[in-house]
Scaffold this motif. Structure first.
Motif, PDB file in Angstrom:
ATOM      1  N   ASP A   1       1.417   6.155   9.089  1.00 31.98           N
ATOM      2  CA  ASP A   1       0.163   5.397   8.941  1.00 31.98           C
ATOM      3  C   ASP A   1       0.396   3.910   9.187  1.00 31.98           C
ATOM      4  O   ASP A   1      -0.357   3.264   9.916  1.00 31.98           O
TER       5      ASP A   1
ATOM      6  N   TYR B   1       0.850  -1.196   0.000  1.00 22.80           N
ATOM      7  CA  TYR B   1       0.000   0.000   0.000  1.00 22.80           C
ATOM      8  C   TYR B   1       0.874   1.229   0.000  1.00 22.80           C
ATOM      9  O   TYR B   1       1.914   1.255   0.631  1.00 22.80           O
TER      10      TYR B   1
ATOM     11  N   LEU C   1       1.439   3.994   1.626  1.00 21.71           N
ATOM     12  CA  LEU C   1       1.112   4.704   2.861  1.00 21.71           C
ATOM     13  C   LEU C   1       2.369   5.258   3.517  1.00 21.71           C
ATOM     14  O   LEU C   1       3.461   4.747   3.298  1.00 21.71           O
ATOM     15  N   SER C   2       2.184   6.300   4.332  1.00 19.64           N
ATOM     16  CA  SER C   2       3.336   6.853   5.039  1.00 19.64           C
ATOM     17  C   SER C   2       3.774   5.892   6.141  1.00 19.64           C
ATOM     18  O   SER C   2       3.010   5.039   6.589  1.00 19.64           O
TER      19      SER C   2
ATOM     20  N   ASN D   1      -6.715   6.992   6.289  1.00 18.41           N
ATOM     21  CA  ASN D   1      -7.077   8.257   6.931  1.00 18.41           C
ATOM     22  C   ASN D   1      -8.334   8.112   7.784  1.00 18.41           C
ATOM     23  O   ASN D   1      -8.388   8.590   8.910  1.00 18.41           O
TER      24      ASN D   1
ATOM     25  N   LYS E   1      -5.021   4.808   0.961  1.00 18.96           N
ATOM     26  CA  LYS E   1      -4.675   6.018   1.712  1.00 18.96           C
ATOM     27  C   LYS E   1      -5.935   6.652   2.312  1.00 18.96           C
ATOM     28  O   LYS E   1      -5.960   7.037   3.480  1.00 18.96           O
TER      29      LYS E   1
END
Ligand code: ADP
Ligand code: MG
Length: 479
Positions: free
Chosen positions: A317, A311, A313-314, A347, A343
């Motif tokens: 996250d 994924y 994603l940061s 969130n 993402k």
């Protein structure tokens, strides 16, 4: 000249294993039964009975050992730890002393300041004692022996943590790990996961550790942090006044946020450990080890890496989503239900769902909203059926009522208007009513655009899709 002290912390963590039956008997380990209905003759140590080791508990201890890259002893020994206490009717606890099943190994912890490795001394198998209940009767103590014989692993760390934050990170990492391994429910309120914190101070620059105190039976991350911080301050004051720290066991009182002495090591019991004559050494073959190794579930760090690959994603996250096993499972279940952007999903899980869970003091594993309902909610938002703002209130209603999002959206008449014909009419109406502003806009006062969007939203009682309204307005206001 002022002396500077640094603190050192070592932790002993008791983890209840989630086997169906006790470590040496067939009695149930189920939590919450009527007092004293689940302790059998073996758990009570009545004459003429013999303990039989629960193979499942051994397997779980091995899984933990493998997960921390420890050495698994192929002939570990059970010993009797002798002491008298009302909640220990046998007069001894069966534990492991000289040769524990797991030795060595390490885990990585992380605080805002630092990432570091904490070495683990050992992890051994033992049985839990019963429970003394001091607040049920006035001036009398009640004893519930249901817990007697519940399997535990006691995980002992090296004294390598430098402050309360590191200790909490260590605990959270172990907590997450045992839940990923599915060897414990980790329920801290029910006592399935509790810890003793050893704390000492030494002068900065000195290598030798100072005299420690041991704070017993901490059962929340918050209490661990507060108890350690209190103890560091208390010892610091003593040392600054040239007084000694007494090596002793202390109890933490959350109401007063202080620690108090429980018993000192000078008067500590001599446990007279000796190998339990009723139990053979625990023999573990290479074959058993291989089989367990092959069936290990995905570990937290492995899931982290996979999430990063899979994924977009940061790191932040991913850190949050994988910090808890059930949260990471929930996240992936949503993506399986519906084709939604990871993402966007992350969130909503992190900022909205976890915020709700926090507000209600609910652990991620106890969230009752299903992945399907959550996916449907996100889908409605993505498709402009409802706005994000409405989405948040639908989520709150889902949390409270357990209803699915579509019925909440329907019954509240929330559905966003995204029908273009209908929106065209609304926009035309607004532009007609504000023809002067339209004139001004066309003469260059472009910041009026937001005003038109607002007016259409108001006209629609907040139900119009702002994206589509903007698109229509842009077209109609073209010079
Ligand atoms: P005991 O069995 O008496 O509790 P151990 O030697 O097994 O003693 O140590 C228990 C825990 O105390 C370990 O986690 C260890 O890291 C920690 N510990 C030992 N000495 C210190 C010290 N001086 N300061 C802080 N922690 C310590
Ligand atoms: Mg100890």
């Amino acid at each position: 000249m002022s002396t500077e002290f640094v603190s050192t912390i070592g932790l002993e963590v008791h983890v209840q294993l989630n086997t169906k039956s006790k470590i040496f008997s067939a009695a149930s380990t189920e939590y919450g039964a009527e007092p004293n209905t689940q302790a059998c003759a073996v758990d009570l140590g009545l004459p003429g009975v013999l303990p039989v080791l629960n193979a499942e508990a051994v397997k779980m201890a091995i899984m933990f050992g493998l997960a921390i890259n420890a050495k698994i002893e192929n002939n570990s020994i059970f010993a009797r730890k002798n002491y008298f206490y009302p909640d220990l009717p046998k007069g001894y606890q069966i534990s492991q002393y000289e040769i524990p099943i797991v030795s060595g190994g390490s885990i990585e912890i992380e605080t805002e300041e630092i990432k570091k490795i904490i070495n683990i001394t050992r992890a051994h198998l033992e049985e839990d004692a019963g429970k003394s209940i001091h607040d049920l009767f006035v001036n009398e103590t009640a004893i519930d022996l249901n817990r007697a014989g519940t399997p535990l692993i006691e995980i002992v760390s090296e004294p390598e943590m430098a402050n309360a934050k590191e200790a909490v990170s260590y605990l959270k990492t172990i907590h997450s790990l045992v839940r990923y391994l599915d060897i414990s429910d980790g329920n801290m309120q029910e006592g399935s996961f509790r810890c003793d914190a050893n704390v000492s101070l030494r002068e900065k620059g000195s290598i030798q550790l100072g005299t420690r105190t041991e704070i017993k039976n901490l059962n929340s991350f918050k209490f661990v942090e507060q108890a350690i911080n209190f103890e560091i301050k208390r010892q610091g004051k003593l040392l600054l006044n040239n007084q000694n720290v007494v090596q002793e066991t202390r109890l933490y009182d959350p109401q007063k946020n202080e620690t108090r002495p429980m018993r000192s090591k000078e008067e500590a019991n001599d446990y007279r450990y000796f190998p339990d004559p009723d139990l053979l050494p625990v023999e573990i073959t290479e074959e058993t080890l291989t089989k367990i190794r092959e069936n290990m579930p995905e570990l937290p760090h492995e899931r982290k890496t996979r999430f990063a690959d899979q994924y977009n994603l940061s790191e932040y996250d991913i850190g949050i989503l994988t910090s808890d096993k059930s949260l990471s499972i929930f996240f992936e279940a949503i993506l399986k239900e519906r084709d939604i952007d990871p993402k966007f999903t992350a969130n909503w899980v992190i900022t909205e769902l976890l915020a709700l869970a926090n507000k209600h003091s609910i652990n991620p594993q106890d969230i009752t909203i299903t992945a399907k309902d959550f996916a449907d909610l996100l889908f409605s938002i993505k498709n402009n059926e409802i706005s994000s703002k409405q989405g948040k209130s639908v989520l709150e209603k889902m949390w409270e009522s357990g209803d699915n999002p579509s019925s909440i959206i329907k019954s509240a008449g929330l559905s966003q208007i995204s029908d273009e014909d209908e929106l065209n009419k609304l926009v035309d109406n607004v532009l007609k009513n504000h023809y002067k502003s339209v004139e001004e806009y066309k003469n260059g006062k472009e910041k009026l655009f937001g005003f038109f969007v607002g007016a259409v939203m108001q006209e629609s009682e907040g139900k119009a899709s702002p994206q589509i309204v903007s698109k229509i307005l842009k077209n109609k206001l073209k010079k």
